[in-house]
Scaffold this motif. Structure first.
Motif, short mmCIF file in Angstrom:
data_model
loop_
_atom_site.label_atom_id
_atom_site.label_comp_id
_atom_site.label_asym_id
_atom_site.label_seq_id
_atom_site.Cartn_x
_atom_site.Cartn_y
_atom_site.Cartn_z
N GLN A 213 0.84 -1.19 0.00
CA GLN A 213 0.00 0.00 0.00
C GLN A 213 0.88 1.25 0.00
OE1 GLN A 213 -2.97 -1.65 3.27
NE2 GLN A 213 -3.72 0.29 2.44
N ILE A 214 0.91 1.93 -1.14
CA ILE A 214 1.76 3.11 -1.27
C ILE A 214 1.17 4.30 -0.53
CG2 ILE A 214 2.86 4.69 -2.90
CD1 ILE A 214 3.80 1.72 -2.87
N GLY A 215 -0.15 4.46 -0.61
CA GLY A 215 -0.78 5.58 0.06
C GLY A 215 -2.20 5.81 -0.43
N SER A 216 -2.73 6.96 -0.08
CA SER A 216 -4.10 7.31 -0.48
C SER A 216 -4.26 8.82 -0.47
CB SER A 216 -5.12 6.67 0.46
OG SER A 216 -4.98 7.16 1.79
N LEU A 217 -5.17 9.28 -1.32
CA LEU A 217 -5.58 10.68 -1.35
C LEU A 217 -7.10 10.73 -1.33
CD1 LEU A 217 -3.34 12.48 -4.03
CD2 LEU A 217 -3.26 12.76 -1.56
N VAL A 218 -7.65 11.45 -0.38
CA VAL A 218 -9.11 11.59 -0.30
C VAL A 218 -9.45 13.07 -0.17
CG1 VAL A 218 -9.39 9.30 0.73
CG2 VAL A 218 -9.18 11.31 2.22
N PRO A 219 -10.63 13.46 -0.64
CA PRO A 219 -11.04 14.86 -0.51
C PRO A 219 -11.71 15.12 0.83
CG PRO A 219 -12.68 13.69 -1.76
CD PRO A 219 -11.60 12.67 -1.42
N ASN A 220 -12.02 16.37 1.08
CA ASN A 220 -12.67 16.81 2.32
C ASN A 220 -14.19 16.72 2.17
OD1 ASN A 220 -12.35 18.82 0.31
ND2 ASN A 220 -12.73 20.46 1.79
N ASP A 221 -14.71 15.50 2.05
CA ASP A 221 -16.13 15.32 1.78
C ASP A 221 -17.03 15.90 2.87
OD1 ASP A 221 -16.57 13.92 -0.78
OD2 ASP A 221 -15.30 12.39 0.09
N GLU A 222 -16.66 15.69 4.13
CA GLU A 222 -17.48 16.21 5.21
C GLU A 222 -17.54 17.73 5.16
OE1 GLU A 222 -18.77 17.62 9.17
OE2 GLU A 222 -16.92 18.08 8.08
N GLU A 223 -16.41 18.35 4.96
CA GLU A 223 -16.37 19.80 4.86
C GLU A 223 -17.12 20.30 3.63
OE1 GLU A 223 -13.09 23.37 5.28
OE2 GLU A 223 -12.53 21.58 4.16
N GLY A 224 -17.05 19.55 2.53
CA GLY A 224 -17.77 19.93 1.33
C GLY A 224 -19.27 19.97 1.56
N GLY A 225 -19.80 18.95 2.24
CA GLY A 225 -21.23 18.93 2.57
C GLY A 225 -21.61 20.08 3.49
N TYR A 226 -20.72 20.40 4.41
CA TYR A 226 -20.94 21.50 5.36
C TYR A 226 -20.94 22.85 4.63
CZ TYR A 226 -19.81 24.79 9.15
OH TYR A 226 -19.80 25.85 10.02
N LEU A 227 -19.92 23.09 3.81
CA LEU A 227 -19.81 24.37 3.11
C LEU A 227 -21.02 24.61 2.21
CD1 LEU A 227 -16.03 24.29 2.09
CD2 LEU A 227 -17.08 25.73 3.85
N MET A 228 -21.46 23.56 1.54
CA MET A 228 -22.59 23.70 0.63
C MET A 228 -23.87 24.05 1.39
SD MET A 228 -23.74 21.13 -2.42
CE MET A 228 -24.10 19.73 -1.35
N MET A 229 -24.10 23.39 2.53
CA MET A 229 -25.29 23.67 3.32
C MET A 229 -25.23 25.09 3.89
SD MET A 229 -28.14 22.15 4.25
CE MET A 229 -29.03 23.66 3.93
N LYS A 230 -24.07 25.50 4.38
CA LYS A 230 -23.92 26.85 4.92
C LYS A 230 -24.19 27.91 3.86
CE LYS A 230 -22.14 28.06 8.48
NZ LYS A 230 -22.67 28.53 9.79
N GLU A 231 -23.71 27.66 2.64
CA GLU A 231 -23.90 28.63 1.57
C GLU A 231 -25.37 28.71 1.17
OE1 GLU A 231 -22.68 31.47 -1.43
OE2 GLU A 231 -22.04 30.85 0.57
N LEU A 232 -26.04 27.58 1.10
CA LEU A 232 -27.48 27.59 0.79
C LEU A 232 -28.25 28.42 1.81
CD1 LEU A 232 -28.81 24.07 -0.31
CD2 LEU A 232 -28.84 26.21 -1.61
N ILE A 233 -27.93 28.24 3.07
CA ILE A 233 -28.61 29.00 4.13
C ILE A 233 -28.28 30.49 4.02
CG2 ILE A 233 -28.81 29.31 6.63
CD1 ILE A 233 -28.21 26.26 6.88
N ARG A 234 -27.02 30.78 3.72
CA ARG A 234 -26.58 32.18 3.64
C ARG A 234 -27.33 32.94 2.56
NH1 ARG A 234 -23.47 35.71 1.02
NH2 ARG A 234 -22.98 34.24 -0.66
#
Length: 357
Positions: free
Chosen positions: A129-150
């Motif tokens: 196992q060389i490694g892994s790269l993952v995105p900030n999915d939890e933060e993405g869901g949070y930012l999108m919800m915050k922006e909708l409310i804003r």
């Protein structure tokens, strides 16, 4: 299904048998060739491979995990093995792929969804196992919800804002994380009431069928959160059929920077857009190329990393990304991103800003 599986495996064998053996990479794409996100994801990887001189092959599983496993079995146990296998822990199939990889000589790299903590405890540490790269999915869901409310118009004291949420697959880590982010934002805004969350399997048609019922059941909904663009489009289509206007009578959000999503955001039909993670596979290619050249990834941020690719897209960025069109190299010099010869303080500039310079 069996005919499709057999054909896919025959094509896969043919690809590997003719592949150059120097730094060959196979990516098992879990998505469909009809999904703009996974197609753009592969295109960005191919741009990186061309620039870096990597022999890259990509196989789609059309969202069928059993096909992914069949592809992995041939890649890892057949006679023509790649040097590296890149795959996604979609629907939690990574441990099965790791078992297939035992003593194969193939090095492994995970993107988008890596091992869960429970899976890692069961699998343990492995040298392949060389490694892994993952995105900030939890933060993405949070930012999108915050922006909708804003951007929602103010409501009188004591009044509630009603919303619906369309998520992907319940057994997909990225869907779960985006939901968690949404719920975190809702906890900060108790006047916003989630009437119902449904699982639409990432597809437009499923979201459309669900939304037709939900908008009838909850006529006061004015916010709609969707974990990808396809589901947002399905919900918007159903909403328009009620005689109301997406972006005016109710505000919609989406994840992904497909041309259709970017245009909908510029036009005002989408009110919040989060994206950038289609680049993840291309950035993984940079790290694998460095590893091949002897770079110790742990010196430059770690071999297993989450990177903040999901970010809110504004209108100027959306217009710029639309103007980029189908540029074959995306304007990125991937070779210049290498950590080889860099001081320990160097960090890979894996973000949308690198893409949009």
């Amino acid at each position: 299904m069996l005919k499709f599986l057999h054909l896919g495996l025959l094509l896969f064998s043919a690809l590997l048998s003719t592949a150059a053996r120097a730094e060959s990479v196979l990516f098992l794409n879990p998505g469909s060739t009809q999904e703009a996100f996974w197609v753009s994801y592969s295109q960005f990887m191919q741009a990186a491979a061309r620039d870096l001189g990597i022999d890259l092959h990509i196989l789609y599983s059309q969202r069928q995990p059993e096909l992914t496993l069949a592809q992995a079995r041939i890649a890892l146990q057949g006679p023509n093995r790649p040097d590296y296998l890149i795959f996604v822990n979609e629907q939690y199939i990574a441990p099965q792929i790791l078992r297939l990889a035992h003593n194969s000589g193939v090095k492994l790299f995970m993107v988008n969804n890596a091992l869960t903590a429970d899976q890692q405890a069961l699998v343990g540490e492995r040298g392949d196992q060389i490694g892994s790269l993952v995105p900030n999915d939890e933060e993405g869901g949070y930012l999108m919800m915050k922006e909708l409310i804003r951007v929602h118009p103010p409501v009188a004291a004591g009044e509630q804002i009603e919303m619906l949420a369309f998520s992907g697959l319940k057994i997909t880590p990225s869907a779960q994380l985006r939901e968690h982010g949404m719920q975190r934002a809702l906890a900060e805004h108790p006047h916003v009431r989630l009437r119902q969350l449904v699982y639409s399997g990432w597809t437009q048609e499923r979201a459309y069928e669900q939304a037709k019922q939900l908008f009838g059941r909850y006529p006061k909904v004015s916010l709609v959160w969707s974990a990808n663009d396809e589901m947002a489009f399905g919900a918007m289509r159903a909403y328009a059929e009620t005689g109301k206007v997406p972006g005016k009578d109710a505000l919609f959000s989406a994840v992904n920077t497909s041309p259709a999503a970017l245009q909908a955001f510029v036009d005002g039909r989408l009110s919040a857009l989060v994206g950038g993670h289609f680049t993840l596979g291309g950035w993984a290619m940079v790290e694998l190329h460095d590893y091949e050249k002897g770079v110790d990834l742990n010196r430059y941020g770690g071999s297993d990393r989450q990177i903040p690719l999901l970010q809110l897209i504004d209108k100027p960025q959306a217009r710029q990304m639309l103007a980029m069109g189908d540029s074959p190299d995306y304007g990125v010099n991937f070779r210049k991103l290498s950590a080889k010869g860099q001081p320990d303080s160097y960090r890979y500039p894996f973000n949308l800003q690198t893409l949009m310079r």
